[in-house]
Structure formats: C-alpha cells, structure tokens
Design a protein around this motif. Structure first.
Motif, PDB file in Angstrom:
ATOM      1  N   UNK A   1      35.862 -93.941 -18.384  1.00  0.00           N
ATOM      2  CA  UNK A   1      36.407 -95.270 -18.120  1.00  0.00           C
ATOM      3  C   UNK A   1      35.392 -96.089 -17.342  1.00  0.00           C
ATOM      4  N   UNK A   2      35.461 -97.386 -17.562  1.00  0.00           N
ATOM      5  CA  UNK A   2      34.564 -98.305 -16.860  1.00  0.00           C
ATOM      6  C   UNK A   2      35.392 -99.435 -16.253  1.00  0.00           C
ATOM      7  N   UNK A   3      34.817-100.090 -15.274  1.00  0.00           N
ATOM      8  CA  UNK A   3      35.438-101.270 -14.682  1.00  0.00           C
ATOM      9  C   UNK A   3      34.650-102.484 -15.150  1.00  0.00           C
ATOM     10  N   UNK A   4      35.376-103.471 -15.661  1.00  0.00           N
ATOM     11  CA  UNK A   4      34.758-104.675 -16.194  1.00  0.00           C
ATOM     12  C   UNK A   4      35.228-105.903 -15.438  1.00  0.00           C
ATOM     13  N   UNK A   5      34.311-106.839 -15.251  1.00  0.00           N
ATOM     14  CA  UNK A   5      34.654-108.165 -14.775  1.00  0.00           C
ATOM     15  C   UNK A   5      34.830-109.021 -16.029  1.00  0.00           C
ATOM     16  N   UNK A  25      47.328-108.476 -18.796  1.00  0.00           N
ATOM     17  CA  UNK A  25      48.296-107.574 -18.157  1.00  0.00           C
ATOM     18  C   UNK A  25      48.516-106.293 -18.953  1.00  0.00           C
ATOM     19  N   UNK A  26      47.981-106.210 -20.174  1.00  0.00           N
ATOM     20  CA  UNK A  26      48.119-104.982 -20.961  1.00  0.00           C
ATOM     21  C   UNK A  26      47.175-103.893 -20.464  1.00  0.00           C
ATOM     22  N   UNK A  27      46.164-104.273 -19.688  1.00  0.00           N
ATOM     23  CA  UNK A  27      45.274-103.261 -19.118  1.00  0.00           C
ATOM     24  C   UNK A  27      45.999-102.629 -17.943  1.00  0.00           C
ATOM     25  N   UNK A  28      46.107-101.314 -17.968  1.00  0.00           N
ATOM     26  CA  UNK A  28      46.890-100.608 -16.963  1.00  0.00           C
ATOM     27  C   UNK A  28      46.421-100.853 -15.545  1.00  0.00           C
ATOM     28  N   UNK A  32      43.341-109.535 -10.262  1.00  0.00           N
ATOM     29  CA  UNK A  32      43.008-110.922 -10.582  1.00  0.00           C
ATOM     30  C   UNK A  32      42.560-111.620  -9.297  1.00  0.00           C
ATOM     31  N   UNK A  33      41.262-111.494  -8.944  1.00  0.00           N
ATOM     32  CA  UNK A  33      40.797-112.068  -7.684  1.00  0.00           C
ATOM     33  C   UNK A  33      40.660-113.589  -7.697  1.00  0.00           C
ATOM     34  N   UNK A  34      40.463-114.188  -8.875  1.00  0.00           N
ATOM     35  CA  UNK A  34      40.326-115.638  -9.004  1.00  0.00           C
ATOM     36  C   UNK A  34      41.111-116.109 -10.222  1.00  0.00           C
ATOM     37  N   UNK A  35      41.288-117.417 -10.350  1.00  0.00           N
ATOM     38  CA  UNK A  35      42.143-117.961 -11.406  1.00  0.00           C
ATOM     39  C   UNK A  35      41.772-117.477 -12.808  1.00  0.00           C
ATOM     40  N   UNK A  36      40.510-117.480 -13.143  1.00  0.00           N
ATOM     41  CA  UNK A  36      40.079-117.080 -14.486  1.00  0.00           C
ATOM     42  C   UNK A  36      39.160-115.872 -14.459  1.00  0.00           C
ATOM     43  N   UNK A  37      39.360-114.998 -13.481  1.00  0.00           N
ATOM     44  CA  UNK A  37      38.552-113.787 -13.340  1.00  0.00           C
ATOM     45  C   UNK A  37      39.479-112.589 -13.153  1.00  0.00           C
ATOM     46  N   UNK A  38      39.214-111.551 -13.927  1.00  0.00           N
ATOM     47  CA  UNK A  38      39.973-110.310 -13.822  1.00  0.00           C
ATOM     48  C   UNK A  38      39.004-109.150 -13.658  1.00  0.00           C
ATOM     49  N   UNK A  39      39.451-108.099 -13.017  1.00  0.00           N
ATOM     50  CA  UNK A  39      38.782-106.812 -13.012  1.00  0.00           C
ATOM     51  C   UNK A  39      39.705-105.854 -13.746  1.00  0.00           C
ATOM     52  N   UNK A  40      39.185-105.176 -14.763  1.00  0.00           N
ATOM     53  CA  UNK A  40      40.018-104.267 -15.555  1.00  0.00           C
ATOM     54  C   UNK A  40      39.308-102.937 -15.722  1.00  0.00           C
ATOM     55  N   UNK A  48      34.023-104.409 -26.915  1.00  0.00           N
ATOM     56  CA  UNK A  48      35.396-104.282 -27.402  1.00  0.00           C
ATOM     57  C   UNK A  48      36.372-105.050 -26.519  1.00  0.00           C
ATOM     58  N   UNK A  49      36.170-104.994 -25.197  1.00  0.00           N
ATOM     59  CA  UNK A  49      37.027-105.766 -24.286  1.00  0.00           C
ATOM     60  C   UNK A  49      36.864-107.255 -24.590  1.00  0.00           C
ATOM     61  N   UNK A  50      35.608-107.697 -24.749  1.00  0.00           N
ATOM     62  CA  UNK A  50      35.343-109.106 -25.085  1.00  0.00           C
ATOM     63  C   UNK A  50      36.062-109.505 -26.371  1.00  0.00           C
ATOM     64  N   UNK A  51      35.960-108.664 -27.400  1.00  0.00           N
ATOM     65  CA  UNK A  51      36.596-108.976 -28.683  1.00  0.00           C
ATOM     66  C   UNK A  51      38.112-109.067 -28.547  1.00  0.00           C
ATOM     67  N   UNK A  52      38.705-108.184 -27.744  1.00  0.00           N
ATOM     68  CA  UNK A  52      40.153-108.237 -27.521  1.00  0.00           C
ATOM     69  C   UNK A  52      40.546-109.540 -26.829  1.00  0.00           C
ATOM     70  N   UNK A  53      39.797-109.932 -25.811  1.00  0.00           N
ATOM     71  CA  UNK A  53      40.108-111.175 -25.096  1.00  0.00           C
ATOM     72  C   UNK A  53      39.898-112.372 -26.015  1.00  0.00           C
ATOM     73  N   UNK A  54      38.816-112.363 -26.799  1.00  0.00           N
ATOM     74  CA  UNK A  54      38.526-113.471 -27.712  1.00  0.00           C
ATOM     75  C   UNK A  54      39.645-113.678 -28.736  1.00  0.00           C
TER      76      UNK A  54
END
Length: 71
Positions: A1-5, A25-28, A32-40, A48-54
């Motif tokens: 597993x990795x942590x992504x910004x 919110x589907x990432x277990x 959410x430290x900022x309005x448009x920033x998540x750590x997952x 793959x994470x980018x493609x899912x968000x896109x």
C-alpha cells in the motif's frame, strides 16, 4: 500500500465537488487537510488513482496525484 496526495482544481462551469468528494470517501484510509486536497492509502498505482479520480471530474478539470510514501 502507498499513501498518495490527491489535489484537484475544478474549472467549471460544472464544479461538482460533491461528486469528487463522494468518490474520495470510497478510499478506506483517507484525510482531507485542505478543501481540494486529500491523502489516501491505496494498493493502486498513482496512475490508477489519478484515472479513478478523473472519472469523477470534467475533462477540463485538473488532477494531481503524488506518491508520498510506499507501504
């Protein structure tokens, strides 16, 4: 597993933040430290994470995914 910004800019005219938030919110394990920033935490690659968000934003929106730490 990795942590992504994950960061995004919704350009408009259809700035559907709720759609993106619902997906994020589907990432277990997430924060959410900022309005448009998540750590997952995910088994997926950064691409793959980018493609899912896109899949949840408009074509003119911007998405950035950076691996912060490998699991």
């Amino acid at each position: 597993m990795a942590i992504y910004l994950v960061s995004y800019d919704l350009i408009g005219p259809n700035r559907d933040y709720e759609r993106v938030t619902k997906h994020m919110r589907t990432y277990g394990t997430r924060a959410k430290p900022l309005e448009s920033v998540w750590l997952v935490k995910s088994d997926l690659s950064a691409g793959d994470v980018r493609d899912e968000v896109m899949a949840h934003v408009d074509a003119n929106d911007k998405v950035l995914v950076v691996e912060l730490a490998a699991g």
